[in-house]
Scaffold this active site. Structure first.
Site, PDB file in Angstrom:
ATOM      1  CB  SER B  21     -22.623 -39.128  29.393  1.00  0.00           C
ATOM      2  OG  SER B  21     -23.490 -38.123  28.972  1.00  0.00           O
ATOM      3  CE  LYS B  45     -28.952 -35.788  25.304  1.00  0.00           C
ATOM      4  NZ  LYS B  45     -27.652 -35.594  24.856  1.00  0.00           N
ATOM      5  N   GLY B  72     -23.551 -29.748  22.096  1.00  0.00           N
ATOM      6  CA  GLY B  72     -23.785 -28.453  22.772  1.00  0.00           C
ATOM      7  C   GLY B  72     -25.027 -28.943  23.943  1.00  0.00           C
ATOM      8  CB  CYS B 130     -19.586 -30.197  27.778  1.00  0.00           C
ATOM      9  SG  CYS B 130     -20.064 -30.071  26.087  1.00  0.00           S
ATOM     10  CE  LYS B 165     -17.082 -37.812  29.888  1.00  0.00           C
ATOM     11  NZ  LYS B 165     -18.333 -38.244  29.023  1.00  0.00           N
ATOM     12  N   GLY B 265     -18.306 -45.021  23.951  1.00  0.00           N
ATOM     13  CA  GLY B 265     -18.873 -44.125  23.532  1.00  0.00           C
ATOM     14  C   GLY B 265     -19.184 -44.259  21.963  1.00  0.00           C
ATOM     15  CB  THR B 266     -17.244 -43.005  19.019  1.00  0.00           C
ATOM     16  OG1 THR B 266     -17.255 -41.538  19.603  1.00  0.00           O
ATOM     17  CG2 THR B 266     -17.466 -42.755  17.687  1.00  0.00           C
TER      18      THR B 266
END
Lengths: 255, 301
Positions: B21, B45, B72, B130, B165, B265-266
């Site tokens: 995500s 997302k 954020g 998060c 998560k 991810g990245t």
């Protein structure tokens, strides 16, 4: 359509101390590319650099199927790119972002420093439409205005340097060519310069496009890192820009 | 061809490669580069009850073998997701899951309930981890009781596969994993980003507008593999591993450590086609090692 492609560097040109240009070709045909769009360049063999670097497209030669990048050596990523030689391979994700509208019948293009890069292809796109843009290039000193002969072949070209080493002494906004009744303005360069140009255009009611250069990770609108605050909230510079109508950026202009 | 299909609760994945995500948009951003139907799943997302603008720019800083982000949870909100995005992506032939975020238990439940009604979304990933929001987020994920409370509440309104998560920013990720398992989670995914910070010494200022942010990328992988291995040995529910996966070998580390699936991810930022290369690499590995079924190597360490 966006693609991931290996290009070969067929020409590398050093332009003064801090700039170089790379002319790139790959075996296939180039997709349609709009002036102001950019590429995400992979930086190989670096312990320090993980992410690709966004670089604006400086020129497209559709006859020879080449595209070129004009790069200023400013950080660890561009320093690695400066080491590349003719014959080396460069992997690009491209063409990315929303480019310039190529609008107006009497346009002014204002570039500063590395922000001059996308204006060459933009000037050529205007010329394709039979329009001769006026071009203003600015920099602190002559060495920071990397290319100008090619612009001179396209339209009236003026230079402004803060030390007077080239063209008129002062800022682009003080140049004698700056305020001559244009009907469209396009600008790319340092933020204070673009804001000054944008405020002038807004005050005069001239449509104006600015090309922003926020730090990016993905370049394709997935990570949401490169946002700018527009009148419709945060927008990705990589996807909704890098070129924005300055009328959408009143918050950006006022900071 | 080896069997790459794995199961997370009652969800069948055609292969164990999912997208993390916040790194893959709604999938559409990558449609030019890969056939999305090849993926085991797409986790879209982080979605909250209302539209969010996220944190001010700058939100990203590159660090050695990684990056910090402080986006954020910028997102369009659950209502716009259901009415605008869902109709565009629901026909994709892969498992589309929604990362559900919030600042209160009530908000988590409201989002989960709305997603529950979407026929083509078989799972949610509950984001109690998060690090980039002031309220909620990681606050829920760092305390076993709080984590259990959120999961309990969401479990009552959400009836499909519930993945939770987890954050690595805790003393014992195993305690949190056990708490959410007890509270009714069907699966856990880990790790979310590690809380980090970088300073621009020339400007003598933090690199991020929020000062701290979440670290991701290859630099976090050993930490993530360790945590996945610890959790996989401590819970009965399937574990999904993520953190710095760039290659098939990286994905295999997580699978061998006990993950039934992985999230990339990245790496999507660096190579938009990396997920498909990882899937191909898993096939190649199975061929080289005479493995008929990828499940045979899951949890062998």
């Amino acid at each position: 359509m966006k693609q991931i492609t290996d290009f070969t560097i067929i020409r590398r040109q050093q332009l003064g101390e801090s700039y170089f240009s790379l002319t790139l070709r790959h075996p296939g045909l180039l997709p349609p590319i709009a002036a102001g769009q950019f590429v995400e360049v992979e930086v190989c063999n670096s312990r320090e650099v993980l992410l690709r670097r966004p670089i604006s497209i400086h020129d497209v030669d559709s006859q020879n199927q080449t595209l070129s990048l004009l790069i200023q050596t400013v950080g660890k990523g561009t320093r690695r790119l400066a080491d590349l030689r003719e014959g080396d391979t460069l992997n690009l994700v491209y063409p990315l972002g929303r480019g310039f509208a190529v609008a107006g019948a009497n346009p002014l293009l204002v570039g500063g420093g590395a922000g001059i890069a996308p204006l060459l292809y933009l000037a050529k796109c205007y010329r394709e439409k039979g329009i001769r843009p006026t071009i203003l290039l600015g920099g602190r000193t002559e060495a920071l205005i990397p290319v100008r002969e090619e612009f001179e072949a396209i339209g009236a070209t003026g230079c402004a340097t803060e030390d007077g080493s080239l063209g008129e002494k002062g800022l682009v906004t003080q140049h004698s060519l700056f305020n001559l009744g244009y009907d469209h303005i396009c600008t790319c360069g340092p933020t204070p310069m673009m804001k000054a140009v944008g405020r002038h255009a807004l005050a005069k009611g001239i449509p104006c496009e600015v090309s922003l250069e926020n730090m990016m990770a993905c370049g394709i609108g997935a990570c949401l890192c490169c946002v700018t605050d527009t009148d419709q909230g945060h927008k990705c510079v990589c996807k909704e820009g890098p070129v924005f109508d300055v009328a959408r950026l009143t918050k950006w202009l006022s900071i | 061809m080896a069997n790459l299909s794995t199961r997370i609760h009652n969800l069948t994945l055609k292969n164990p490669v999912l997208t993390a995500s916040g790194t893959f948009g709604y999938g559409e951003e990558f449609a030019d580069f890969i056939d999305l139907a090849q993926l085991g799943g797409i986790i879209v997302k982080g979605t909250t009850g209302e539209k969010r603008q996220g944190n001010p720019y700058p939100r990203m800083a590159e660090t050695p073998a990684g990056m910090l982000n402080a986006v954020g949870l910028q997102n369009i909100g659950v209502e716009a997701f259901c009415s605008e995005v869902y109709p565009r992506i629901k026909e994709l032939d892969t498992n589309i899951m929604v990362n559900v975020s919030g600042s209160s238990i009530e908000e988590y439940c409201r989002v989960a309930e709305a997603i529950d009604s979407l026929e083509r979304i078989p799972a949610i990933e509950l984001n109690i981890s998060c690090p980039n929001v002031k309220k909620g987020g990681m606050g829920f994920g760092t305390n076993p009781d709080m984590a259990a409370q959120v999961v309990n509440a969401v479990r009552r309104v959400y009836h499909k596969t519930l993945i939770v998560k987890l954050t690595p920013n805790v003393t014992s990720v195993v305690d949190i994993a056990k708490a959410v398992e007890q509270a009714g989670a069907d699966s856990v995914s880990l790790i979310n980003t590690l809380l980090g910070m970088a300073i621009d010494v020339e400007r003598q200022r933090p690199c991020l507008s929020t000062i701290t942010g979440g670290l991701s990328g290859p630099c976090v992988k050993p930490v993530a593999v360790r945590m996945v291995w610890q959790v996989a040995h401590a819970v009965q529910i399937p574990v999904i591993g993520l953190g710095g996966i760039t290659t098939a070998a990286d994905a295999l580390e997580f699978l061998m450590a006990g993950a039934k699936a992985v999230e990339v991810g990245t790496a999507n930022f660096i190579d938009p086609a990396v997920t498909v290369k990882i899937i191909d690499g898993l096939q190649d590995y199975c061929l080289r090692h005479h493995i008929d079924d990828i499940n045979d190597i899951i949890g062998i360490i």
